[in-house]
Design an enzyme around this catalytic site. Structure first.
Site, short mmCIF file in Angstrom:
data_model
loop_
_atom_site.label_atom_id
_atom_site.label_comp_id
_atom_site.label_asym_id
_atom_site.label_seq_id
_atom_site.Cartn_x
_atom_site.Cartn_y
_atom_site.Cartn_z
N CYS A 116 -4.53 8.05 9.08
CA CYS A 116 -4.86 7.44 10.36
C CYS A 116 -4.65 8.42 11.51
O CYS A 116 -3.70 9.20 11.52
CB CYS A 116 -3.99 6.21 10.58
SG CYS A 116 -4.60 4.80 9.65
N ARG B 136 -8.50 0.05 4.50
CA ARG B 136 -7.57 1.01 3.89
C ARG B 136 -6.28 0.32 3.45
O ARG B 136 -5.66 0.72 2.49
CB ARG B 136 -7.20 2.11 4.90
CG ARG B 136 -8.39 2.87 5.43
CD ARG B 136 -7.96 3.95 6.35
NE ARG B 136 -7.09 4.90 5.65
CZ ARG B 136 -6.88 6.14 6.08
NH1 ARG B 136 -7.43 6.55 7.20
NH2 ARG B 136 -6.12 6.96 5.40
N ARG C 59 -3.60 10.21 3.90
CA ARG C 59 -2.36 10.96 4.16
C ARG C 59 -1.64 11.23 2.85
O ARG C 59 -1.02 12.26 2.67
CB ARG C 59 -1.48 10.13 5.10
CG ARG C 59 -0.10 10.68 5.35
CD ARG C 59 -0.10 11.88 6.24
NE ARG C 59 1.25 12.39 6.47
CZ ARG C 59 1.51 13.51 7.15
NH1 ARG C 59 0.52 14.21 7.65
NH2 ARG C 59 2.75 13.93 7.32
N ASP D 182 4.47 0.45 11.94
CA ASP D 182 3.22 -0.10 11.40
C ASP D 182 2.96 -1.53 11.85
O ASP D 182 1.90 -2.08 11.55
CB ASP D 182 3.22 -0.03 9.87
CG ASP D 182 3.19 1.40 9.37
OD1 ASP D 182 3.46 1.62 8.18
OD2 ASP D 182 2.93 2.29 10.19
N ARG E 251 0.59 14.50 12.94
CA ARG E 251 0.99 14.32 11.53
C ARG E 251 1.15 15.65 10.79
O ARG E 251 0.49 15.92 9.79
CB ARG E 251 0.02 13.38 10.81
CG ARG E 251 -0.19 12.11 11.62
CD ARG E 251 -0.83 11.02 10.88
NE ARG E 251 0.12 10.36 9.97
CZ ARG E 251 -0.23 9.35 9.17
NH1 ARG E 251 -1.48 8.96 9.15
NH2 ARG E 251 0.66 8.78 8.38
N PRO E 252 2.04 16.50 11.29
CA PRO E 252 2.27 17.78 10.62
C PRO E 252 2.93 17.59 9.25
O PRO E 252 3.37 16.48 8.92
CB PRO E 252 3.23 18.50 11.57
CG PRO E 252 3.90 17.42 12.33
CD PRO E 252 2.92 16.30 12.45
N ILE E 253 2.98 18.66 8.46
CA ILE E 253 3.65 18.57 7.15
C ILE E 253 4.75 19.63 7.02
O ILE E 253 5.16 20.00 5.91
CB ILE E 253 2.63 18.72 5.99
CG1 ILE E 253 1.82 20.03 6.11
CG2 ILE E 253 1.69 17.52 5.92
CD1 ILE E 253 0.97 20.34 4.90
N ASP E 254 5.25 20.09 8.16
CA ASP E 254 6.26 21.16 8.15
C ASP E 254 7.54 20.77 7.41
O ASP E 254 8.15 21.59 6.73
CB ASP E 254 6.58 21.59 9.58
CG ASP E 254 7.04 20.41 10.44
OD1 ASP E 254 6.37 19.36 10.40
OD2 ASP E 254 8.09 20.52 11.10
N LYS F 202 0.86 -1.21 0.00
CA LYS F 202 0.00 0.00 0.00
C LYS F 202 0.88 1.24 0.00
O LYS F 202 0.64 2.19 -0.75
CB LYS F 202 -0.87 0.01 1.26
CG LYS F 202 -1.55 1.34 1.51
CD LYS F 202 -2.38 1.37 2.77
CE LYS F 202 -1.61 1.64 4.01
NZ LYS F 202 -1.28 3.07 4.26
N ASN F 203 1.94 1.22 0.82
CA ASN F 203 2.76 2.43 0.96
C ASN F 203 3.78 2.62 -0.16
O ASN F 203 4.55 3.58 -0.13
CB ASN F 203 3.41 2.46 2.34
CG ASN F 203 2.36 2.68 3.42
OD1 ASN F 203 1.23 3.08 3.12
ND2 ASN F 203 2.71 2.41 4.66
#
Ligand code: EPZ
Length: 431
Positions: A121, A402, A97, A310, A126-129, A22-23
């Site tokens: 999830c 998912r 995500r 995971d 879960r920042p995106i900085d 999946k990833n």
């Protein structure tokens, strides 16, 4: 709403074929946006996250359709020649995500982008900085307003970029952004997961020039254009790990097909401590349970090649029925422990002290009605249900869909007593 209804106690045996990762599929679908051509991705399971990414691609102007292939799953045909749109609205972005991965590829192809903040999830903030600061460092003008990222890459430049943390998504975003840039971009302190190598191999198959994925520097030499390609992604090391843990918990003899054993080295070394028997070959793994497992000792999650976060939740299910105490420490996501409360409803003995989880393994746990908190937490509850006395109902299994395709079918074929049922949430005073 759907649930899994599981009657515990059966032993698992037989063969299971592991699906494509999946990833890998999610960044590969985002990377398809860069390709002015037709793409065939082989052996694609219909994870709901994959279907959500297809909807995003279609919104951008791409065509996607599942077609007959030569593998267990169908192939996914993606035509990105007519990408015209540059915006990913909230109702599509909030589902996954990986929607944030489209920022780098839309900017790489169209030089402007408007992407709503991603979903994913509920395992932390879960920042995106790190994504944003890396793209800004490469010349992108980026503003975030009303839950959207507005970006302009007309002044993009190639140069060295250092990630403050080896973020998987940020590494993938920068790789994709740099593919069509002029000149050389080097990413220092990148994530080294196998899925990053898979993304590199996919993009190179379409004509990109990327080297070093999996090492501590990734070098991208920009090219003018990418072309059509056919690509088969690697198998899913987390699905494989989930079945290996099931094998240690209640397996007689399980044979996992279509795996890459070296991607699960950390897990295998932990499972060997439980006294199960494991034979790991290049593309398949045989695991033989050995009665009640011994404790694996301790697990501390880390970036690859460390123990994968995971698989952390699934290890709680194993520890809960093992002989002795086990310790589990999650170091990547600040709230990836929501499965503990649900496992305690099944009689598991779990304490949480100063960031360390202490599990006192029990001979028996019992079935209960439990709620899936997130994708891998849900998998953990299914594993616990397989060994619990009586029956377990795992609710909200759309979160499990998912990242596990036909999970109940695979487990049933191995001898588990598990069914997918419709579920009407009873309104009660508690929630
Ligand atoms: C990817 O998420 C995976 N998802 C996750 O798998 C996986 O758990 C994670 O990598 C770690 O391996 C996909 O590939 C779609 P990160 P990602 O950026 O990219 C912090 C599953 O179950 N961070 O490596 O979001 C972040 O908060 C899912 O299949 C920042 O601070 O993971 C976390 O603490 C769950 N700022 C740490 O880095 C940023 O800009 C690792 O996150 C980005 C991340």
């Amino acid at each position: 709403m759907e649930s899994f209804y599981i009657v515990g106690g059966n032993k698992l045996e037989g063969e299971v074929e592991i699906d494509s990762a999946k990833n890998s599929l999610l960044p590969i679908l985002a990377g398809s946006i860069l390709i002015d051509g037709e793409i065939v991705i082989e052996n694609v399971p219909k994870y709901s996250d994959v279907l959500a990414m297809c909807k995003i691609l279609e919104h951008l102007g791409a065509k996607t359709k599942f077609i007959k292939g030569k593998f267990k799953n169908e192939d996914l045909y993606v035509d990105c020649r007519d990408i015209s749109n540059c915006d990913v609205p909230n109702e599509l972005s909030c589902k996954v995500r990986s929607s944030i991965f489209t920022l780098g590829s839309i900017l790489g192809r169209k030089e402007i982008a408007k992407v709503a903040f991603p979903g994913g999830c509920d395992i932390g903030l879960r920042p995106i900085d790190i994504h944003i600061s890396a793209l800004k460092h490469l010349g992108c003008k980026i503003v975030d307003k009303n839950g959207y990222i507005y970006a302009n890459a007309s002044k993009k430049r190639s140069q060295d970029v250092m990630l403050s943390f080896p973020s998987v998504g940020a590494t993938e975003n920068v790789m994709m952004f740099a593919v069509l840039n002029d000149g050389e971009t080097r990413i220092f302190n990148p994530a080294r997961e196998p899925e990053i190598v898979d993304l590199q191999n996919f993009l190179n198959c379409a004509g990109a020039d990327i080297k070093g994925a999996g090492s501590n520097v990734i070098v991208i030499n920009g090219v003018k254009k990418l072309h059509s390609c056919t690509y088969r992604p690697i198998s899913d090391r987390i699905e494989a790990g989930t079945f290996l843990i099931a094998g240690a918990m209640c397996g007689r003899e399980l044979v996992l097909k279509n795996v890459i054993s070296k991607h699960n080295q950390e897990l295998i070394s932990k499972l060997l401590k439980t006294t199960c028997k494991i034979e790991a070959y290049d593309d398949n793994i045989i695991i033989k349970g050995n009665g009640r497992p011994q404790s694996f000792g301790e697990v501390e999650t880390a970036v690859y090649p460390g123990f994968p976060t995971d698989l952390q939740a699934q290890m709680f299910a194993l520890a809960s029925i093992s002989e002795g105490y086990s310790l589990i420490i999650e170091t990547l996501f600040e709230s990836r422990y929501k499965h503990i409360g649900e496992l305690i409803k099944m009689g598991c003995d779990i304490k949480f002290k100063n960031g360390v989880c202490i599990i006192n393994g029990k001979e028996k746990i019992h079935g209960a009605e439990v709620d899936t908190p997130d994708l891998r937490g849900g998998a953990s509850l299914v594993l616990a249900g397989l060994v619990a006395e009586g029956y377990t109902t795992v609710n909200n299994i759309q979160l499990i869909d998912r990242g596990y395709y036909k999970f109940e079918d695979k487990l049933s074929l191995l001898g588990a007593d598990i069914k997918r049922i419709k579920y009407e949430k009873k309104v009660d005073n508690c929630n």
